[in-house]
Design a protein around this motif. Structure first.
Motif, PDB file in Angstrom:
ATOM      1  N   ALA A  24     -27.965 -35.797   2.377  1.00  0.00           N
ATOM      2  CA  ALA A  24     -27.292 -36.907   1.688  1.00  0.00           C
ATOM      3  C   ALA A  24     -28.015 -38.214   1.919  1.00  0.00           C
ATOM      4  CB  ALA A  24     -25.847 -37.003   2.158  1.00  0.00           C
ATOM      5  N   GLU A  25     -28.501 -38.437   3.146  1.00  0.00           N
ATOM      6  CA  GLU A  25     -29.215 -39.687   3.448  1.00  0.00           C
ATOM      7  C   GLU A  25     -30.530 -39.764   2.671  1.00  0.00           C
ATOM      8  OE1 GLU A  25     -27.728 -40.525   8.038  1.00  0.00           O
ATOM      9  OE2 GLU A  25     -29.421 -39.152   7.646  1.00  0.00           O
ATOM     10  N   ALA A  27     -31.188 -38.211  -0.132  1.00  0.00           N
ATOM     11  CA  ALA A  27     -30.840 -38.368  -1.549  1.00  0.00           C
ATOM     12  C   ALA A  27     -30.558 -39.829  -1.873  1.00  0.00           C
ATOM     13  CB  ALA A  27     -29.634 -37.497  -1.885  1.00  0.00           C
ATOM     14  N   GLU A  28     -29.851 -40.504  -0.993  1.00  0.00           N
ATOM     15  CA  GLU A  28     -29.534 -41.913  -1.231  1.00  0.00           C
ATOM     16  C   GLU A  28     -30.791 -42.771  -1.184  1.00  0.00           C
ATOM     17  OE1 GLU A  28     -26.632 -45.457   0.547  1.00  0.00           O
ATOM     18  OE2 GLU A  28     -26.587 -43.446   1.423  1.00  0.00           O
ATOM     19  N   ARG A  29     -31.693 -42.471  -0.277  1.00  0.00           N
ATOM     20  CA  ARG A  29     -32.931 -43.242  -0.146  1.00  0.00           C
ATOM     21  C   ARG A  29     -33.845 -43.079  -1.366  1.00  0.00           C
ATOM     22  NH1 ARG A  29     -35.596 -43.823   5.589  1.00  0.00           N
ATOM     23  NH2 ARG A  29     -33.794 -44.271   6.889  1.00  0.00           N
ATOM     24  N   GLY A  31     -32.880 -41.645  -4.560  1.00  0.00           N
ATOM     25  CA  GLY A  31     -32.278 -41.557  -5.882  1.00  0.00           C
ATOM     26  C   GLY A  31     -32.374 -40.184  -6.490  1.00  0.00           C
ATOM     27  N   GLN A  33     -30.884 -35.893  -6.464  1.00  0.00           N
ATOM     28  CA  GLN A  33     -29.624 -35.157  -6.423  1.00  0.00           C
ATOM     29  C   GLN A  33     -29.639 -34.126  -5.299  1.00  0.00           C
ATOM     30  OE1 GLN A  33     -26.996 -35.967  -8.517  1.00  0.00           O
ATOM     31  NE2 GLN A  33     -28.391 -37.663  -9.036  1.00  0.00           N
ATOM     32  N   GLU A  34     -28.551 -34.093  -4.531  1.00  0.00           N
ATOM     33  CA  GLU A  34     -28.493 -33.213  -3.365  1.00  0.00           C
ATOM     34  C   GLU A  34     -28.655 -31.741  -3.720  1.00  0.00           C
ATOM     35  OE1 GLU A  34     -25.604 -33.912  -0.194  1.00  0.00           O
ATOM     36  OE2 GLU A  34     -25.016 -35.750  -1.261  1.00  0.00           O
TER      37      GLU A  34
END
Length: 336
Positions: A24-25, A27-29, A31, A33-34
Motif C-alpha cells: 500500500a505504501e 502504491a501510494e508513492r 500512483g 494499483q495494489e
C-alpha cells in the motif's frame, strides 16, 4: 518485462533507500494499483531482486537492497544496468528474423532494429562511460591526458549517438574530436546533441564505415593523437580492416584505446551476471549485426584478449597493454 515495468513506473526509484515498504505504501508513492503491484513485488522477490521480511504479513516488509538499487534504481550510477531491459521489445520484434539467421547464416543490420534499441543501448553504456572515460580510462593511457589538454586530435570510431565523443570533448576543449559511425540516424542525432551542448565548434560527426576511413590518398593519414573504439570493434564485419584503418589514422607516436566487454572466450568463465548478459546480447545483437556486414570475420562480443591482440598485431600495432578494467569493460592500449 517485470524489470522494465519497474523501471518505467519508477518502482525501484521509490524503494531505493526507503527501507521496508508495504504494498500500500509503495502504491501510494508511485500512483499504481495494489492488485498489480502485489504481483510485481512477488515476482521481484522470487527473482531475488527484492527481499521480504520473514514472517511478514502479506503487505509488509518489501525492501530493495542497496547493492541492487545501484543497478536498478539509479540510472546514472556507474553500475546501472536497468537500461538494457528497454531493448526487449526491439529484440522480440526481430525474433523471427533471428531464427532465420540461424537457418541461413544471414544477419540483421544494426539499422534494422527498432529505434528503441538504440536508446536502450545508449542508456545502458552511458553511466559507465560518464564514470570512467575521463576520470579513469584516459588517465590510464600513457601521456594521453597531457596531449589532449594541450590540444590534440581524436577519432572516435563507432561512436553511435556520440556520448563517448562528447564526454571527451567537454573535458578537453582545446582538442578536436571526430566521431564516425556507419549508422546515419545515430550520426544525425549526435550532431543535434553536440549543437545543444554547444560542442559543435570542436566536435564533428561523419557517417562512415570504420574500414573505409583514411584511405591511401586521405589527408587524415597519421594525424590523430588518439583513436578510440568503445564496445564496437566486435560489432564490425571486418574488425581487422577497422584496426588497420585506426593504424592509418593514428600518429606513429599516438595511441589507440580499445574498450571491449570484460568477458572471456571460454563460456565457463562468463557465468557471472555481466558475462551472462554479454553472451546473451552477443547472440541477439552483436553477432547478427557483424554477420550482416558480410565481412570475413564475425567475432561476437567475447572473443577474448588473445583474439583481439592478434588482430591488433596484424594491423600493425606492436605494443599492447591492458590499461584498466571494470566488471563490464576492459581497456586496452595499442601503440604502433
Amino acid at each position: 518485462m517485470s524489470v522494465s515495468i519497474g523501471d518505467r513506473l519508477g518502482l525501484y526509484r521509490a524503494m531505493a533507500g526507503a527501507g521496508p515498504l508495504t504494498c500500500a505504501e509503495l502504491a501510494e508513492r508511485t500512483g499504481t494499483q495494489e492488485v498489480y503491484l502485489r504481483e510485481w513485488l512477488h515476482t521481484q522477490v522470487g527473482a531475488g531482486y527484492l527481499t521480504r521480511d520473514e514472517g511478514a504479513a502479506d503487505g509488509a516488509g518489501y525492501r530493495l537492497p542497496e547493492p541492487h538499487a545501484a543497478v536498478l534504481a539509479d540510472a546514472d550510477a556507474p553500475t546501472a544496468g536497468v537500461g538494457i531491459f528497454g531493448s526487449l521489445r526491439s529484440l522480440y520484434a526481430v525474433e523471427d528474423r533471428l531464427a532465420d539467421c540461424f537457418r541461413t547464416g544471414s544477419g540483421i543490420d544494426w539499422g534494422d532494429y527498432p529505434p528503441e534499441m538504440f536508446k536502450a543501448v545508449a542508456r545502458f553504456f552511458r553511466p559507465a562511460y560518464r564514470a570512467n572515460i575521463v576520470p579513469v580510462w584516459l588517465p590510464a593511457l600513457n601521456g594521453v591526458v597531457e596531449r589532449l589538454g594541450a590540444g590534440g586530435r581524436v577519432a572516435d570510431i563507432g561512436c553511435g549517438v556520440g556520448y563517448s565523443t562528447m564526454l571527451m570533448a567537454q573535458a578537453f576543449p582545446r582538442s578536436a574530436f571526430s566521431g564516425f559511425d556507419c549508422h546515419q540516424p545515430s550520426i544525425d542525432r549526435a550532431r543535434i546533441i553536440a549543437e545543444e551542448r554547444e560542442l559543435d565548434d570542436h566536435v564533428r560527426f561523419t557517417a562512415a564505415a570504420a574500414a573505409e576511413l583514411a584511405p591511401a590518398d586521405s589527408s587524415d593519414q597519421n594525424t590523430y593523437d588518439l583513436v578510440t573504439f568503445f564496445n564496437c570493434l566486435h560489432d564490425m564485419g571486418d574488425p581487422l580492416a577497422a584496426a588497420r584503418a585506426a593504424r592509418r589514422l593514428v600518429k606513429d607516436d599516438g595511441t589507440v584505446m580499445l574498450v571491449e566487454p570484460n568477458a572471456d572466450a571460454d563460456p565457463n568463465r562468463n557465468t557471472h551476471p555481466e558475462g551472462r548478459l554479454f553472451m546473451a546480447l552477443s547472440t541477439a545483437i552483436c553477432l547478427p549485426a557483424a554477420v550482416a556486414q558480410k565481412g570475413p570475420l564475425a567475432l561476437g562480443n567475447h572473443p577474448g584478449e588473445a583474439a583481439l591482440r592478434a588482430i591488433a598485431e596484424e594491423a600493425g600495432f606492436i605494443r599492447w597493454r591492458r590499461a584498466a578494467h571494470t566488471p563490464r569493460a576492459v581497456v586496452y592500449e595499442l601503440r604502433p
